[in-house]
Design an enzyme around this catalytic site. Structure first.
Site, PDB file in Angstrom:
ATOM      1  N   ASP A  17     -12.441   0.440   5.268  1.00 24.75           N
ATOM      2  CA  ASP A  17     -11.288   0.684   4.400  1.00 24.75           C
ATOM      3  C   ASP A  17     -10.128   1.310   5.165  1.00 24.75           C
ATOM      4  O   ASP A  17      -9.000   1.329   4.665  1.00 24.75           O
ATOM      5  CB  ASP A  17     -11.666   1.645   3.266  1.00 24.75           C
ATOM      6  CG  ASP A  17     -12.701   1.058   2.346  1.00 24.75           C
ATOM      7  OD1 ASP A  17     -12.574  -0.112   1.966  1.00 24.75           O
ATOM      8  OD2 ASP A  17     -13.666   1.783   2.006  1.00 24.75           O
ATOM      9  N   ASP A  74      -3.975  -3.256  -5.642  1.00 27.07           N
ATOM     10  CA  ASP A  74      -3.372  -1.905  -5.716  1.00 27.07           C
ATOM     11  C   ASP A  74      -1.870  -1.862  -6.009  1.00 27.07           C
ATOM     12  O   ASP A  74      -1.346  -0.788  -6.280  1.00 27.07           O
ATOM     13  CB  ASP A  74      -3.571  -1.106  -4.410  1.00 27.07           C
ATOM     14  CG  ASP A  74      -5.024  -0.833  -4.088  1.00 27.07           C
ATOM     15  OD1 ASP A  74      -5.888  -1.085  -4.963  1.00 27.07           O
ATOM     16  OD2 ASP A  74      -5.305  -0.379  -2.967  1.00 27.07           O
ATOM     17  N   ASP A  88       0.830  -1.213   0.000  1.00 24.77           N
ATOM     18  CA  ASP A  88       0.000   0.000   0.000  1.00 24.77           C
ATOM     19  C   ASP A  88       0.867   1.267   0.000  1.00 24.77           C
ATOM     20  O   ASP A  88       0.685   2.150   0.827  1.00 24.77           O
ATOM     21  CB  ASP A  88      -0.933  -0.026   1.220  1.00 24.77           C
ATOM     22  CG  ASP A  88      -2.221   0.748   0.984  1.00 24.77           C
ATOM     23  OD1 ASP A  88      -2.524   1.068  -0.180  1.00 24.77           O
ATOM     24  OD2 ASP A  88      -2.923   1.032   1.968  1.00 24.77           O
TER      25      ASP A  88
HETATM   26  C1  BGC Z   1      -7.476  -4.480   4.855  1.00 29.05           C
HETATM   27  C2  BGC Z   1      -7.402  -5.946   5.151  1.00 29.05           C
HETATM   28  C3  BGC Z   1      -8.792  -6.561   5.119  1.00 29.05           C
HETATM   29  C4  BGC Z   1      -9.473  -6.226   3.809  1.00 29.05           C
HETATM   30  C5  BGC Z   1     -10.896  -6.754   3.736  1.00 29.05           C
HETATM   31  C6  BGC Z   1      -8.210  -4.235   3.559  1.00 29.05           C
HETATM   32  O1  BGC Z   1      -8.383  -2.870   3.369  1.00 29.05           O
HETATM   33  O2  BGC Z   1      -6.191  -3.925   4.817  1.00 29.05           O
HETATM   34  O3  BGC Z   1      -6.840  -6.136   6.435  1.00 29.05           O
HETATM   35  O4  BGC Z   1      -8.718  -7.946   5.290  1.00 29.05           O
HETATM   36  O5  BGC Z   1      -9.495  -4.828   3.600  1.00 29.05           O
HETATM   37  O6  BGC Z   1     -11.752  -6.064   4.568  1.00 29.05           O
END
Ligand code: BGC
Length: 466
Positions: free
Chosen positions: A404, A180, A133
């Site tokens: 998110d 991403d 990320d």
């Molecule tokens: C998070 C993950 C999570 C996924 C699904 C991502 O934004 O970083 O930890 O498992 O979303 O909710």
């Protein structure tokens, strides 16, 4: 590397084998009807689109969260993605009643759910790259930028071990590879105003490309695995400057670390994003008072207006570059419904190109670049196989109701940071045209359950939830 010239991964738990093979063999018979396949489940026939004729795994943990919310039981039986978002997720975390299911627990449950289905799909997200990320903070991960070997040895290899267990050989395992990551190497590097030091570093050290290549090669060696690589969404890669270079980068990654394009079943668009599936009330070729829609503020020279047109065009581009001609696209429709009372029922007025587009668009975001816990969003199309040409399925990979990112700094042991794009009072940056973030207040860290967002998604679902 082809499917056959690697030693298949074998899992360490032979005790499971005998019992599980009984169920597996029974499924194989109805699948293939051949004695040889029954004797050797690893020879299971590969198909073009794994979703056709198949049931899809319902994650009991997500389902319980959904069912516990008022009105949530109406969608609690929908299939959603299982996220391997850190090494600990492979075995499952916590103790006693708070224990979460690990990958093998989910697969064991999938074998049970598969009973009564001729075919069955299990969807797992592979999400733990080094320096994860790189353009945002909300889903920063546990591995540092140079931890490629840790990623290979402690994350991908153990996952491959589990997925290749003969007990699961009759499941069609769909992997969603590294959300991403490759798109970030296109738009958030170099001289772009959106560049970040970490994205520059991940481009320079090659560890996103190598990590994706290794995941594709290793998981692609398992006969019943179907790899889908993340391809951002139209509001990210739909501009000419990004589209072609992204496709080339995908091709490069699919040839890295022993991978080949034949390890790729397809690509996925809009994972965990909010871009509309199909904008019906304006199209990219419309012209208002002499001004093309492409020049509206909303579209801003993008070549696409929605995920369906983007996905179909990207598929063609990728085939031209050398991917197999039968690759298919997935589109994550978990949160791009944009229903509710304000959903436009016709085109906007032709007074100006902006009035026309803004009056007609379903996507109600303040800016296409907003991505965190979007206010006003709703559940999109329910998961379905082969809905359109070139599209293998609409899927719910982001489990609706999971955040998110936190709307303020929240200490955690998952490596997650605080990204201002998740703060509703934040006024934006170059990536969202310096607009307000549009995010909901009081959000927990990414991946954690967020009841207020779940309620919003339910209320604004399109098609509506009855
Ligand atoms: C998070 C993950 C999570 C996924 C699904 C991502 O934004 O970083 O930890 O498992 O979303 O909710």
């Amino acid at each position: 590397m082809s499917r056959t010239d690697r030693t298949p991964h074998r899992r360490r738990k032979p005790a499971l084998l005998a019992g599980a093979l009984v169920g597996a063999a029974a499924l194989t018979v109805s699948t293939l009807g051949t004695a040889s396949a029954e004797e050797n489940p690893q020879t299971m026939q590969r198909v073009d689109n794994p979703y056709i004729g198949a049931g899809v795994y319902v994650n009991p943990e997500w389902s319980a969260n959904a069912a516990a919310e008022p009105g949530g039981s109406a969608i609690a039986d929908q299939p959603t993605g299982v996220w391997m978002d850190r090494t600990a997720a492979i075995e499952g975390t916590g103790q006693g009643a708070g224990r979460t299911m690990g990958l093998a627990d989910h697969l064991d449950e999938a074998v049970v759910q598969a009973q009564g289905h001729d075919e069955f799909v299990f969807q797992v997200v592979i999400y733990n790259l080094p320096g994860r990320d790189c353009a945002a903070l909300a889903s920063n991960g546990e591995l540092g930028p140079n931890d490629l070997n840790t990623y290979k040895n402690d994350f991908i290899d153990p996952i491959a071990d589990i997925l290749s267990d003969p007990a699961y050989a009759d499941l069609r395992i769909v992997t969603v590879i590294e959300i991403d990551s490759l798109p970030n190497l296109i738009t958030n590097v170099g001289s772009r105003p959106t560049a970040t030091p970490l994205c520059d570093q991940m481009l320079a050290n090659g560890n996103y490309v190598k990590g994706v290549g290794y995941a594709l090669a290793t998981l692609g060696d398992i006969d019943n695995v179907y790899n889908y690589v993340d391809a951002g969404h139209h509001g990210w890669l739909g501009w000419d400057d990004n589209f072609g270079p992204a496709a080339q980068l995908f091709h490069q990654a699919a040839n890295a670390e022993g991978a080949s394009p034949s390890d790729v079943a397809g690509f996925i668009a809009n994972t965990a994003n909010y871009s509309a599936l199909k904008e019906d009330h304006f199209s990219i070729n419309d012209v208002v008072n002499g001004t093309p829609v492409r020049q509206s503020s909303w579209v801003d020279w993008n070549r696409y207006t929605d995920e369906l047109s983007f996905s179909q065009a990207l598929r063609n581009q990728l085939v031209q570059l050398g991917f197999p001609s039968n690759i298919g696209m997935l589109i994550d429709t978990s949160r791009n419904g944009w229903g509710g009372d304000d959903r436009p029922t016709g085109p906007g007025p032709q007074t100006s190109v902006n009035a026309y587009v803004d009056g007609g668009r379903y996507d109600q975001r303040i800016h296409l670049g907003n991505w965190c816990n979007q206010s006003g969003a709703g559940l999109g199309e329910r998961p379905v196989a082969a809905p359109e040409a070139g599209i293998d399925a609409y899927v719910w990979i982001k489990p609706p109701g999971e955040s998110d990112g936190a709307s303020r700094e929240i200490p955690n042991d998952e490596g997650k940071g605080f990204d201002e794009m998740c703060d509703p009072t934040y006024g934006g940056n170059a990536r969202n045209g310096w607009s307000m973030s549009g995010s909901l207040p009081d959000a927990p860290i990414s991946g954690h359950w967020f009841p207020a967002q779940f309620q919003e998604l339910l209320a604004n679902a399109h098609p509506p939830v009855s």
